[in-house]
Structures are given as C-alpha cells and as structure tokens.
Design an enzyme around this catalytic site. Sequence first.
Site, short mmCIF file in Angstrom:
data_model
loop_
_atom_site.label_atom_id
_atom_site.label_comp_id
_atom_site.label_asym_id
_atom_site.label_seq_id
_atom_site.Cartn_x
_atom_site.Cartn_y
_atom_site.Cartn_z
N LYS A 220 -11.90 7.94 19.47
CA LYS A 220 -11.47 7.53 18.14
C LYS A 220 -11.79 6.05 18.00
CE LYS A 220 -8.22 9.75 15.36
NZ LYS A 220 -6.88 10.01 14.90
N VAL A 221 -12.53 5.68 17.00
CA VAL A 221 -12.94 4.29 16.87
C VAL A 221 -12.06 3.62 15.82
CG1 VAL A 221 -14.87 2.72 16.46
CG2 VAL A 221 -15.28 4.96 17.51
N MET A 222 -11.33 2.62 16.25
CA MET A 222 -10.35 1.98 15.38
C MET A 222 -11.04 1.23 14.23
SD MET A 222 -7.50 2.88 16.65
CE MET A 222 -7.78 4.27 17.70
N GLY A 223 -10.36 1.23 13.08
CA GLY A 223 -10.94 0.58 11.90
C GLY A 223 -11.68 1.57 11.01
N PHE A 224 -11.72 2.83 11.43
CA PHE A 224 -12.37 3.86 10.62
C PHE A 224 -11.38 4.98 10.33
CE2 PHE A 224 -15.88 1.72 12.60
CZ PHE A 224 -16.84 1.67 11.60
N ARG B 121 2.42 -8.23 4.51
CA ARG B 121 3.07 -6.96 4.14
C ARG B 121 4.58 -7.10 3.95
NH1 ARG B 121 1.21 -1.70 4.31
NH2 ARG B 121 -0.69 -2.62 3.47
N HIS C 148 -8.83 7.13 7.32
CA HIS C 148 -7.58 6.81 6.62
C HIS C 148 -6.89 8.10 6.24
CE1 HIS C 148 -4.80 4.96 3.78
NE2 HIS C 148 -5.06 3.83 4.39
N ASP D 70 -8.73 -2.62 7.97
CA ASP D 70 -8.68 -3.33 9.24
C ASP D 70 -10.07 -3.60 9.82
OD1 ASP D 70 -5.94 -3.61 9.39
OD2 ASP D 70 -5.66 -1.62 10.25
N HIS E 30 0.83 -1.21 0.00
CA HIS E 30 0.00 0.00 0.00
C HIS E 30 0.86 1.26 0.00
CE1 HIS E 30 -3.79 2.24 1.41
NE2 HIS E 30 -4.00 1.76 0.21
N HIS F 223 -2.04 2.15 12.92
CA HIS F 223 -1.65 1.49 11.65
C HIS F 223 -2.18 0.06 11.74
CE1 HIS F 223 0.45 0.66 8.02
NE2 HIS F 223 1.72 0.70 8.43
N ARG G 32 -9.87 -1.11 -0.61
CA ARG G 32 -9.79 -2.55 -0.36
C ARG G 32 -11.00 -3.09 0.40
NH1 ARG G 32 -4.26 -1.39 2.67
NH2 ARG G 32 -5.67 0.20 3.46
N1 ACO Z 1 -12.89 7.66 14.84
C1 ACO Z 1 -13.42 8.87 15.16
N2 ACO Z 1 -13.03 10.01 14.56
C2 ACO Z 1 -12.09 9.92 13.60
C3 ACO Z 1 -11.53 8.69 13.22
C4 ACO Z 1 -11.96 7.55 13.89
N3 ACO Z 1 -11.43 6.36 13.58
N4 ACO Z 1 -10.63 8.91 12.24
C5 ACO Z 1 -10.61 10.21 12.02
N5 ACO Z 1 -11.49 10.84 12.84
C6 ACO Z 1 -11.78 12.26 12.92
C7 ACO Z 1 -10.74 12.91 13.84
O1 ACO Z 1 -11.16 12.92 15.19
C8 ACO Z 1 -10.64 14.27 13.24
O2 ACO Z 1 -11.78 15.01 13.64
P1 ACO Z 1 -11.64 16.55 14.03
O3 ACO Z 1 -11.17 17.21 12.77
O4 ACO Z 1 -13.02 16.91 14.44
O5 ACO Z 1 -10.63 16.61 15.13
C9 ACO Z 1 -10.77 14.03 11.75
O6 ACO Z 1 -11.54 12.82 11.64
C10 ACO Z 1 -9.43 13.86 11.06
O7 ACO Z 1 -8.73 12.79 11.72
P2 ACO Z 1 -7.16 12.67 11.78
O8 ACO Z 1 -6.80 11.66 12.82
O9 ACO Z 1 -6.53 14.01 11.91
O10 ACO Z 1 -6.86 12.13 10.33
P3 ACO Z 1 -5.52 11.50 9.89
O11 ACO Z 1 -5.52 11.53 8.42
O12 ACO Z 1 -4.36 12.07 10.59
O13 ACO Z 1 -5.65 10.02 10.49
C11 ACO Z 1 -5.97 7.79 10.87
C12 ACO Z 1 -5.86 8.88 9.80
C13 ACO Z 1 -4.74 7.83 11.79
C14 ACO Z 1 -6.00 6.44 10.17
C15 ACO Z 1 -7.25 8.03 11.68
O14 ACO Z 1 -8.37 8.00 10.83
C16 ACO Z 1 -7.41 7.03 12.81
O15 ACO Z 1 -6.80 7.22 13.88
N6 ACO Z 1 -8.18 5.93 12.58
C17 ACO Z 1 -8.30 4.88 13.55
C18 ACO Z 1 -7.08 3.94 13.47
C19 ACO Z 1 -7.16 3.01 12.30
O16 ACO Z 1 -8.19 2.44 12.00
N7 ACO Z 1 -5.99 2.81 11.65
C20 ACO Z 1 -5.88 1.91 10.50
C21 ACO Z 1 -5.36 2.67 9.30
S1 ACO Z 1 -5.48 1.71 7.82
C22 ACO Z 1 -4.39 0.46 7.92
O17 ACO Z 1 -3.39 0.51 8.62
C23 ACO Z 1 -4.65 -0.77 7.05
#
Ligand code: ACO
Length: 383
Positions: free
Chosen positions: A268-272, A350, A274, A325, A191, A226, A283
């Site tokens: 922050k809810v994991m799995g949401f 990976r 990007h 994820d 990726h 991640h 994907r």
């Molecule tokens: N749950 C709730 N709110 C979220 C989430 C989430 N999973 N993801 C983003 N947001 C919100 C943030 O709170 C933020 O809101 P705000 O502007 O009101 O403060 C906005 O969306 C932007 O979020 P950022 O974290 O700044 O976006 P960034 O591009 O930096 O982060 C990331 C991307 C790290 C993946 C983020 O979405 C996240 O932490 N997700 C949960 C962890 C996850 O699922 N990771 C897997 C990535 S994919 C992979 O590895 C295959």
Amino acid sequence: MTQQSNTDEIKKGLAGVVVDFTAISKVNPDTNSLLYHGYPVQELAARCTMEEVAWLIWNGELPSHDQLLAFERQERAGRALDPVVKRVIDELPTTCHPMDVCRTAASVLGARDPKAADSSREANLAKALALFAAMPAVVAYDQRRRRGEELVEPREDLGYSANFLWMTFGVEAAPEVVRAFEVSMILYAEHSFNASTFTARVVTSTLADLHSAVTAAIGALKGPLHGGANEAVMETFEEIGINPDESHEDAKARAKAWMDNALAAKKKVMGFGHRVYKHGDSRVPTMKAALDDLITYYGRPEILGLYDGLEQSMDEAKGIKPNLDYPTGPAYHLIGFDIPTFTPLFVASRIVGWTAHIMEQLENNSLIRPLSAYNGPDERHLD
Ligand code: ACO
C-alpha cells in the site's frame, strides 16, 4: 462461534453510511469538489488568509473587515507558548513522536483552561480560537528542541502562516513560501466526517469537553491511513533517494521503477487513494500548484520527478489518484520541516474543522453509540 442475524446490516468501516447532517463542508466525490460553507476550497485558497477561513468555518460567513481585525488581534495575542506546556514538552523524550507532543499539549491546555467545562457556544468558540492560536508554538518549539534550538517568540506583526514559519525557523520566510504553506493550511482545515473529525464528534456526543474531543481527534489523525500519510509520503521519497543534482527525468524513472516494484509486492503506497474520492482528491490540484511554486522557488526539479514518477506509475497500474497528503509531504520537506513534524502541521490546521464540528454536534446532540454483531462463543458457564 455464532453469527447474529443482523450481519447484512454491518457496514464495515462505516463506508457509505450517512451519520448526520453538517453545514460546515460538502464533499462531492462525483465532481471532485469541496465546499466550506458553500465556498469552493480552491477559491478560498487563492483569495483568503487562513484567519479568514477559520472564521468562515466557525461562523458560517466570511468576516467583515472589523470582525477580521478583532479576530486577528485575538489570535495574535494567544500565540505565545504557555509556560506550563513548555515545561511539560521539555520533560518529554525526543524519542516520542511529535504527534504525542501535540496530543499532550492539547490535553494540558484543556486542564489549564478555567472554562474547560463550559460547553456554551461562546466558551467553545473562545477555546477553539485559543487552541488555534496556541498550536503553532507547540509544533514549532517541538521541532526546534529536537534540533537543540531555543524557543522563538511569536511576532504580532505577521499573519498566522508567516508567524508559524517564523517560530519554526527563526527567520522570516519568503512570500512565495508563506503563500504555499498557507494554501496547505487552508486545504487541511476541514473535510466533513473523516476519521479524526468523527472521533471528535463521538467524544463530544457524550458531552465531554472540547479539549477531550480535540485530544482524541489528534490520536485518530496520527495513523498512517489518515494524517500520518503525509509523513509516509516523504519516507517513500527518501527510500527512493533524493538527489538535488538529479534531473527531473532521471528521478522520475527511478520513482516509476520503485512504484512498479512496490505494487508488484502488493504494497500500500501512502498518499494514494481515498475513502470518499475515487476519481481524485478535490484538494490535490491546488496543493500541487503550491508545490510547483515551491519547486521553482527552491530550484528542485528532481522532487517533481519523484512526484510525477510515482503518480504516473500508480495511475497506469491501478488508476488510484493521489490524496492531499501526497503533495503536502514534499512541500513541507522543501520548506524545511522535519518529516515527523508533518502530521502536527495538519493538526494545527484541522483544529479549526474539529472544533467547528464539536460545536455543531452540541447544537443538536445525540449520543453516538452504534451496535455490533456478536460473533464470540455461545453462552457458557463456569464449571
Ligand atoms: N496503494 C496501493 N493500493 C491501494 C491504495 C494505495 N495507497 N489505496 C487503495 N488501494 C487499493 C487497495 O489495495 C484495494 O485493492 P484490492 O481491492 O485489490 O484489495 C483497493 O484499492 C481499495 O482500497 P481500500 O483500502 O479498501 O479503500 P478504502 O476506501 O478503505 O481506503 C484509504 C482508503 C485508507 C485512504 C486507502 O486508499 C489507503 O490506505 N491509502 C493510503 C493511506 C493514505 O494515503 N491516507 C491518507 C488519506 S487522505 C487524508 O487523510 C488527508
């Protein structure tokens, strides 16, 4: 405290920064597409084996019939758990995370590889293949030992994914299960410049060896922002409560209520979400279809209820879409993996992408060394 003048140039988290070229994969967030060397990942997941995809990612083309046969022979010959790696794993406490075991195993394999310091493409391809072949045994054995079970020897008559499941569970998995698992492996394989791949490229740019770069990449993948998110997704499902007797609708309603509370509490809810895809992860539809097949196979509609409830609530409240994820978490749970084994499964796949990037970095290397803006105290002196 002083701020230096170049703070306008700071790109926090390197967001939006283009660091280098890559021919390995193309992520297009506007069209929600992901191509491996030009091929849409959905097509590869539907029509290819993991072995074919690994070959493609490393070599830029799909293998010919003869190339594939030779490659499969090599991969199958490298599956047995290295006895020294096994001894080291046996010494590690079962309280450590399985990602620590993967990281340690990659490092031990590097220390034992007589060609570890040879950075020619030929040597690196051999090391990449050896790691790809060896990691399922590490992941499978680690889950087994934590359950008090013995090592299962690999089977050369099975493909990569079927053997992976065989070594983990000691029984031959149904074709539906193998296929869904294989889809996840293909989707996780590569990726572009994600955090762990970029880590591997940074380490490689210093001309450190391939195993050092992979070991560092495993460390980067461990974090819940991640790869660790696939485990966190299942922890969320468990926190909401999994009841195999529950209907789809009831499970969905409970999941929706959980998500509403979580978002109200600014969780922050994991799995949401990007960093790159803002309208949905390319994907997810393919992996969701694989998850649907598993749900049908195992007869577990309540898992779909939890999935739908969380997804719908998040979409309605914030418009944030699931990432890969999200469907892999429940898929791995249904197959029977323990939650802490989920991110190691991501590692096993990976490794292909990381090692392709390591080789690409070396082809046109430049030390990766960004600048920082100093905001500490002004110059001062000892009394
Ligand atoms: N749950 C709730 N709110 C979220 C989430 C989430 N999973 N993801 C983003 N947001 C919100 C943030 O709170 C933020 O809101 P705000 O502007 O009101 O403060 C906005 O969306 C932007 O979020 P950022 O974290 O700044 O976006 P960034 O591009 O930096 O982060 C990331 C991307 C790290 C993946 C983020 O979405 C996240 O932490 N997700 C949960 C962890 C996850 O699922 N990771 C897997 C990535 S994919 C992979 O590895 C295959």
